[in-house]
Motif scaffolding. Structure first.
Motif, PDB file in Angstrom:
ATOM      1  N   MET A 164       0.823  -1.201   0.000  1.00  0.00           N
ATOM      2  CA  MET A 164       0.000   0.000   0.000  1.00  0.00           C
ATOM      3  C   MET A 164       0.863   1.259   0.000  1.00  0.00           C
ATOM      4  O   MET A 164       0.515   2.269  -0.629  1.00  0.00           O
ATOM      5  CB  MET A 164      -0.940  -0.019   1.202  1.00  0.00           C
ATOM      6  CG  MET A 164      -1.892  -1.204   1.191  1.00  0.00           C
ATOM      7  SD  MET A 164      -3.120  -1.140   2.510  1.00  0.00           S
ATOM      8  CE  MET A 164      -4.264   0.023   1.799  1.00  0.00           C
ATOM      9  N   ALA A 165       2.018   1.193   0.693  1.00  0.00           N
ATOM     10  CA  ALA A 165       2.923   2.345   0.680  1.00  0.00           C
ATOM     11  C   ALA A 165       3.495   2.554  -0.723  1.00  0.00           C
ATOM     12  O   ALA A 165       3.624   3.698  -1.194  1.00  0.00           O
ATOM     13  CB  ALA A 165       4.049   2.140   1.693  1.00  0.00           C
ATOM     14  N   ALA A 166       3.840   1.468  -1.411  1.00  0.00           N
ATOM     15  CA  ALA A 166       4.365   1.579  -2.772  1.00  0.00           C
ATOM     16  C   ALA A 166       3.303   2.166  -3.702  1.00  0.00           C
ATOM     17  O   ALA A 166       3.588   3.014  -4.560  1.00  0.00           O
ATOM     18  CB  ALA A 166       4.821   0.207  -3.267  1.00  0.00           C
ATOM     19  N   ARG A 167       2.074   1.721  -3.524  1.00  0.00           N
ATOM     20  CA  ARG A 167       0.988   2.209  -4.360  1.00  0.00           C
ATOM     21  C   ARG A 167       0.719   3.692  -4.099  1.00  0.00           C
ATOM     22  O   ARG A 167       0.502   4.484  -5.019  1.00  0.00           O
ATOM     23  CB  ARG A 167      -0.259   1.373  -4.083  1.00  0.00           C
ATOM     24  CG  ARG A 167      -1.461   1.747  -4.915  1.00  0.00           C
ATOM     25  CD  ARG A 167      -2.556   0.729  -4.683  1.00  0.00           C
ATOM     26  NE  ARG A 167      -3.845   1.334  -4.911  1.00  0.00           N
ATOM     27  CZ  ARG A 167      -4.910   1.125  -4.172  1.00  0.00           C
ATOM     28  NH1 ARG A 167      -4.831   0.343  -3.120  1.00  0.00           N
ATOM     29  NH2 ARG A 167      -6.059   1.692  -4.454  1.00  0.00           N
ATOM     30  N   ALA A 168       0.742   4.074  -2.822  1.00  0.00           N
ATOM     31  CA  ALA A 168       0.531   5.481  -2.482  1.00  0.00           C
ATOM     32  C   ALA A 168       1.626   6.354  -3.068  1.00  0.00           C
ATOM     33  O   ALA A 168       1.366   7.446  -3.594  1.00  0.00           O
ATOM     34  CB  ALA A 168       0.476   5.649  -0.960  1.00  0.00           C
ATOM     35  N   ALA A 169       2.880   5.875  -2.997  1.00  0.00           N
ATOM     36  CA  ALA A 169       4.001   6.648  -3.538  1.00  0.00           C
ATOM     37  C   ALA A 169       3.856   6.829  -5.050  1.00  0.00           C
ATOM     38  O   ALA A 169       4.158   7.904  -5.593  1.00  0.00           O
ATOM     39  CB  ALA A 169       5.320   5.952  -3.206  1.00  0.00           C
ATOM     40  N   ALA A 170       3.389   5.786  -5.736  1.00  0.00           N
ATOM     41  CA  ALA A 170       3.211   5.888  -7.182  1.00  0.00           C
ATOM     42  C   ALA A 170       2.156   6.928  -7.533  1.00  0.00           C
ATOM     43  O   ALA A 170       2.312   7.712  -8.478  1.00  0.00           O
ATOM     44  CB  ALA A 170       2.828   4.521  -7.750  1.00  0.00           C
ATOM     45  N   GLN A 171       1.083   6.974  -6.747  1.00  0.00           N
ATOM     46  CA  GLN A 171       0.025   7.946  -7.005  1.00  0.00           C
ATOM     47  C   GLN A 171       0.504   9.366  -6.710  1.00  0.00           C
ATOM     48  O   GLN A 171       0.193  10.304  -7.450  1.00  0.00           O
ATOM     49  CB  GLN A 171      -1.214   7.615  -6.184  1.00  0.00           C
ATOM     50  CG  GLN A 171      -1.905   6.340  -6.635  1.00  0.00           C
ATOM     51  CD  GLN A 171      -3.252   6.144  -5.966  1.00  0.00           C
ATOM     52  OE1 GLN A 171      -3.711   7.013  -5.235  1.00  0.00           O
ATOM     53  NE2 GLN A 171      -3.876   5.014  -6.223  1.00  0.00           N
ATOM     54  N   VAL A 172       1.280   9.525  -5.644  1.00  0.00           N
ATOM     55  CA  VAL A 172       1.822  10.847  -5.325  1.00  0.00           C
ATOM     56  C   VAL A 172       2.774  11.298  -6.420  1.00  0.00           C
ATOM     57  O   VAL A 172       2.783  12.457  -6.841  1.00  0.00           O
ATOM     58  CB  VAL A 172       2.531  10.834  -3.954  1.00  0.00           C
ATOM     59  CG1 VAL A 172       3.304  12.125  -3.729  1.00  0.00           C
ATOM     60  CG2 VAL A 172       1.522  10.626  -2.837  1.00  0.00           C
ATOM     61  N   SER A 173       3.612  10.373  -6.898  1.00  0.00           N
ATOM     62  CA  SER A 173       4.562  10.702  -7.953  1.00  0.00           C
ATOM     63  C   SER A 173       3.832  11.178  -9.203  1.00  0.00           C
ATOM     64  O   SER A 173       4.222  12.163  -9.842  1.00  0.00           O
ATOM     65  CB  SER A 173       5.423   9.476  -8.275  1.00  0.00           C
ATOM     66  OG  SER A 173       6.313   9.757  -9.328  1.00  0.00           O
ATOM     67  N   ALA A 174       2.742  10.493  -9.552  1.00  0.00           N
ATOM     68  CA  ALA A 174       1.969  10.887 -10.726  1.00  0.00           C
ATOM     69  C   ALA A 174       1.346  12.266 -10.520  1.00  0.00           C
ATOM     70  O   ALA A 174       1.329  13.105 -11.435  1.00  0.00           O
ATOM     71  CB  ALA A 174       0.889   9.849 -11.005  1.00  0.00           C
TER      72      ALA A 174
END
Length: 690
Positions: A164-174
C-alpha cells in the motif's frame, strides 16, 4: 542544521525540500490505519524527512548518543538497502523489530526510501527486549515513555502495508508530475483492526494510561451491551496458568482458572487452541465453568488467554462475532499485559535495591517502618501494618502502621493463633483474600471503614523462625489483591528478612551476635549466613518456580600475590575485591566471603543468561580495578575466575548447587583463568526462567 526526529511528528533537514503534502497525508493515513510506523528518508537515518506513528523504542534508541550505533546496520542503512535491492526488502533489527524498506520517487529525479513496520512479530522478541532494558545492555534507557507505543503485527500485514505504501508513492509521484490521472481511486487507506491489533475496541479501551484491569472491565461491559452477555470472565496466560483478570456475573467472585502442572501445560494449550465453537470451557476449566463457552485469545499463533462466557443464548452468529472480537482484542491485551509486567519488574528492582540500601545505611530500629513503607508502595496499598511476635506475651504486636487509624492500630494485640494474622503466624503460609464477605472473613469493626474487602496477610520468616506478619489492604485502584501481588511480596521477602534480621541483632545488643553473620575483614556476609540463605532461596524457587543462580569466585594466583607482597597486601586485595563485588551486584543479590580468597554470590530470581552478564561484569570490574601490586600479576592485573550453577533438575539443594558452581570454577581455572564458566542443570519443567 538538522532537526531532531520525534514520534508522530514530521521532521526534516531545513535545506532539503519538504515531501509533497500528498505523501504526508498518505503516510499519516497508512500509519494510523495499520498501527505501524512509516518514515521517509534520504541517506543514512536518522534524520527523517517525515515520520508517522514512530515506535517509542526506536525513538529512544536513535535519540541516544550511546546506543544509536546499534541501529545503524539496520534502519540506518535502509536507504542504501532499498537502492541496492531496487524494490522492497524486509529485515529484522537487533531489537527484534521487523521492518521493510522500499525505494520511492515522489518527485522526478529524486529517489527516497520508505521505512515501515518497526513492529514485533512475536511476544518472545518483546520479552527479550524488555529484559535488555531491565537488566541488560539497554538499562540506561529506562523511562516512563519507553514502551508507550510498541506495535505488534504479522508478516502478512507487514507485506500488505509495504504494498500500500508503494501504491501510495506511485500515485503521489503521478500527481506531483502534473500528469493526467484518469483513475478516480483515492489514496489507499487500510482497513482498521488488522495490523498491530488496532480497531474500535483497541481505540476505545486501550488508550494510553489504561490499566489491564480497567481495559478488561471495559471489554466485559461492551460484551454486555453488544452481545447481551451477563456472565463472563477474561483469563490471561501467565507462568502459573490461565488466571482471571476480571469477571462479571457469577464469574465476578468465582472466576475459573487453570494452573499448569507438568502434565497439563501442553494439554491446556492444545485445548485452548482448538476451543473455537465446538469446545466448551468445561473441557479446559472443569466444573467451575460448566455451561460456559471458551474463546481463545491468540497472538502470533500462541494462546495468550481466553474469554469464558455463559453459553446460554449463544447462536452460531454470536459465536462467530465473539471469535472475531477476540481476534481484535487479543493483541492489545497482550501488549498491555507485557507493559504492566515490565513496569512491575522495574518497580520490584527499585524496591529491592532501595530496601537493601536503606537497611544497610539506616538505623536498625527504622527497619520496621522501612519494610512497611516499601511493601505498601510496591503493592500500592493505602493501609498496612507490620506485626512482630512477642514470645513472652505469646501475641503479635504492631511495630509500624500506615493509613487511616494508624495510631489506633499501634495499640492492637493479636493472640498467637487467633484472628487472621494470628493464624497466618501459626501456619506460616500467606493468605490472599479477594473479598472478605465471600471468603467468610470478618470485615472488622465498622469504624475502620475499609475501602475494599480485599487484603493480604503475609508471614515474615527469618531463617527457620516465624517472627511476624505483614498486612496490606485497600489497594489504591480499588481492585482486588491476587497472586501477582503475592508474588511481588515474595520477591522482596529476602530484603525484608535481612532487615528484620539486622534489627533483631541490634535489639539483642551484642556485638558478638552482629559479627557472627559478617566477615570482619571484608564486611561481606559470612559463609554460615550465605548457606542458610541459599537453603531459604531454594525453597522459594521451588515453591514459585523461580529461576536462581549461584556464583563461586576465586582470585587468580592469590597465593603468589600474598607470598610475594605480604599478608597486609593480601588483605587489601581481598577488601578491594569485595568492593568490586558490591559495586557490580544488584540490590537483591547476596555476596559473601566463602573462605580464604573465595567469594560466593546468591542470585535470586535470576536466569543463567542474566547470571552470565553479572559474572562478566564482576570479572571486568576486578580486572580493570588498579590493585597496589596488580601490575606484577600475570597479565598485568589482578583477575578472578568465576563458576556459575543454576537451580534445576538435579541441582535443587544447597550441596548440589555449591558443588556444581565449584566444578564450573575449576573449569574456568583449568582453561586459563580470568574467565567465566557455567554448569546448566537439566531443564526443570516447573522453573520460571523469565
Amino acid at each position: 542544521m538538522e532537526k531532531a526526529a520525534t514520534p508522530d511528528r514530521t521532521t526534516a533537514r531545513k535545506e532539503e525540500p519538504q515531501p509533497p503534502s500528498e505523501w504526508r497525508e498518505a503516510e499519516a493515513s497508512l500509519a494510523a490505519g495499520s498501527g505501524l510506523a512509516l518514515l521517509l528518508v534520504e541517506g543514512p537515518q536518522p534524520p527523517q524527512l517525515s515520520v508517522s506513528n514512530n515506535n517509542s523504542v526506536c525513538h529512544a534508541l536513535q535519540s541516544s548518543p550511546t546506543h544509536a550505533h546499534l541501529c545503524q546496520p539496520y534502519c540506518g542503512e535502509a536507504y542504501k538497502r532499498a537502492r541496492i535491492a531496487g524494490g522492497k526488502t524486509f529485515y529484522r533489527c537487533h531489537a527484534g523489530l521487523n521492518c521493510f524498506t522500499l525505494p520511492v520517487e515522489l518527485r522526478r529525479g529524486r529517489t527516497l526510501a520508505v521505512i515501515g513496520g518497526r513492529a514485533f512479530l512475536s511476544a518472545a522478541d518483546y520479552r527479550e527486549l524488555a529484559e535488555r532494558f531491565r537488566v541488560g545492555d539497554l538499562r540506561e534507557l529506562q523511562s516512563p515513555d519507553l514502551f508507550r507505543n510498541v506495535p505488534f503485527t504479522t508478516q502478512d500485514e507487514l507485506e500488505r502495508l509495504a504494498e500500500m505504501a508503494a501504491r501510495a508513492a506511485a500515485q503521489v509521484s503521478a500527481a506531483t508530475a502534473d500528469l493526467k490521472v484518469t483513475s478516480t481511486e483515492a489514496l489507499p487507506s487500510p482497513a482498521r483492526g488488522r495490523a498491530g491489533g488496532s480497531g474500535e475496541a483497541a481505540e476505545d479501551h486501550f488508550a494510553p494510561g489504561t490499566t489491564l484491569h480497567d481495559a478488561s472491565r471495559r471489554l466485559l461491559d461492551e460484551l454486555s451491551v453488544s452481545f447481551g452477555i451477563s456472565t463472563a470472565s477474561l483469563l490471561l496466560r501467565r507462568e502459573e496458568g490461565f488466571v482471571p483478570v476480571c469477571g462479571v456475573g457469577k464469574f465476578k467472585t468465582t472466576a475459573p482458572r487453570v494452573e499448569f502442572k507438568k502434565q497439563s501445560r501442553s494439554r491446556a494449550t492444545s485445548v485452548a487452541e482448538s476451543a473455537g465453537r465446538e469446545t466448551t470451557a468445561t473441557q479446559l476449566l472443569g466444573t467451575s465453568a460448566a455451561g460456559a463457552q471458551l474463546f481463545p485469545l491468540i497472538v502470533a499463533d500462541e494462546v495468550k488467554g481466553a474469554l469464558v462466557v455463559d453459553e446460554s443464548g449463544l447462536d452460531e452468529a454470536k459465536r462467530a462475532r465473539l471469535t472475531e472480537y477476540c481476534g481484535r482484542v487479543a493483541m492489545p491485551l497482550e501488549l498491555l499485559r507485557l507493559r504492566e509486567e515490565l513496569e512491575r519488574r522495574m518497580r520490584i528492582s527499585y524496591h529491592q535495591q532501595s530496601l537493601t540500601e536503606q537497611v544497610n545505611s539506616g538505623e536498625p530500629e527504622e527497619a520496621y517502618s522501612t519494610i512497611l513503607r516499601h511493601s505498601t508502595e510496591l503493592l500500592r496499598s493505602e493501609r498496612g501494618s507490620l506485626q512482630l511476635f512477642d514470645e513472652a506475651a505469646n501475641e503479635l504486636r504492631v511495630k509500624a502502621a500506615v493509613g487511616p487509624r494508624a495510631e489506633a492500630a499501634q495499640e492492637a494485640r493479636v493472640p498467637f493463633g487467633e484472628g487472621v494474622s494470628g493464624k497466618v503466624m501459626r501456619e506460616g503460609r500467606p493468605l490472599v483474600v479477594r473479598d472478605m464477605k465471600t471468603a467468610g472473613q470478618s470485615p472488622g469493626p465498622a469504624e475502620r471503614k475499609y475501602k475494599t474487602g480485599s487484603f493480604i496477610s503475609y508471614p515474615l520468616i527469618v531463617g527457620s523462625r516465624r517472627v511476624g506478619v505483614l498486612n496490606v489492604t485497600d489497594k489504591a485502584s480499588g481492585a482486588q489483591y491476587d497472586d501477582l501481588d503475592l508474588n511481588l511480596l515474595d520477591m522482596i521477602a529476602p530484603q525484608m528478612a535481612l532487615a528484620l534480621d539486622r534489627a533483631g541483632w541490634h535489639q539483642k545488643a551484642t556485638q558478638f551476635q552482629i559479627l557472627s553473620i559478617t566477615d570482619a575483614l571484608t564486611g561481606l556476609l559470612n559463609r554460615r549466613y550465605l548457606e542458610e540463605r541459599l537453603g531459604e532461596e531454594l525453597e522459594r524457587s521451588k515453591r514459585h518456580r523461580f529461576a536462581m543462580c549461584f556464583l563461586m569466585i576465586d582470585i587468580d594466583n592469590f597465593k603468589e600475590y600474598n607470598d610475594r607482597h605480604g599478608h597486609q597486601a593480601g588483605d587489601a586485595a581481598l577488601q578491594l575485591t569485595s568492593q568490586c563485588l558490591k559495586s557490580a551486584l544488584r540490590g537483591a543479590d547476596v555476596a559473601s566471603r566463602y573462605g580464604g580468597e573465595e567469594f560466593s554470590v546468591l542470585l535470586p530470581q535470576t536466569s543463567m543468561s542474566e547470571a552470565q552478564v553479572i559474572a562478566e561484569r564482576i570479572r571486568h570490574r576486578v580486572s580493570s580495578t588498579p590493585y597496589p601490586h596488580g601490575l606484577n600479576q600475570p597479565g598485568g592485573a589482578v583477575t578472578v575466575s568465576i563458576g556459575i550453577s543454576a537451580f534445576g533438575h538435579g541441582q535443587d539443594n544447597p550441596e548440589s548447587i555449591i558443588r556444581a558452581a565449584d566444578e564450573a570454577l575449576y573449569a574456568a581455572k583449568s582453561r586459563g583463568k580470568n574467565r567465566v564458566e557455567s554448569v546448566l542443570a537439566p531443564a526443570a519443567p516447573d522453573v520460571n526462567v523469565n
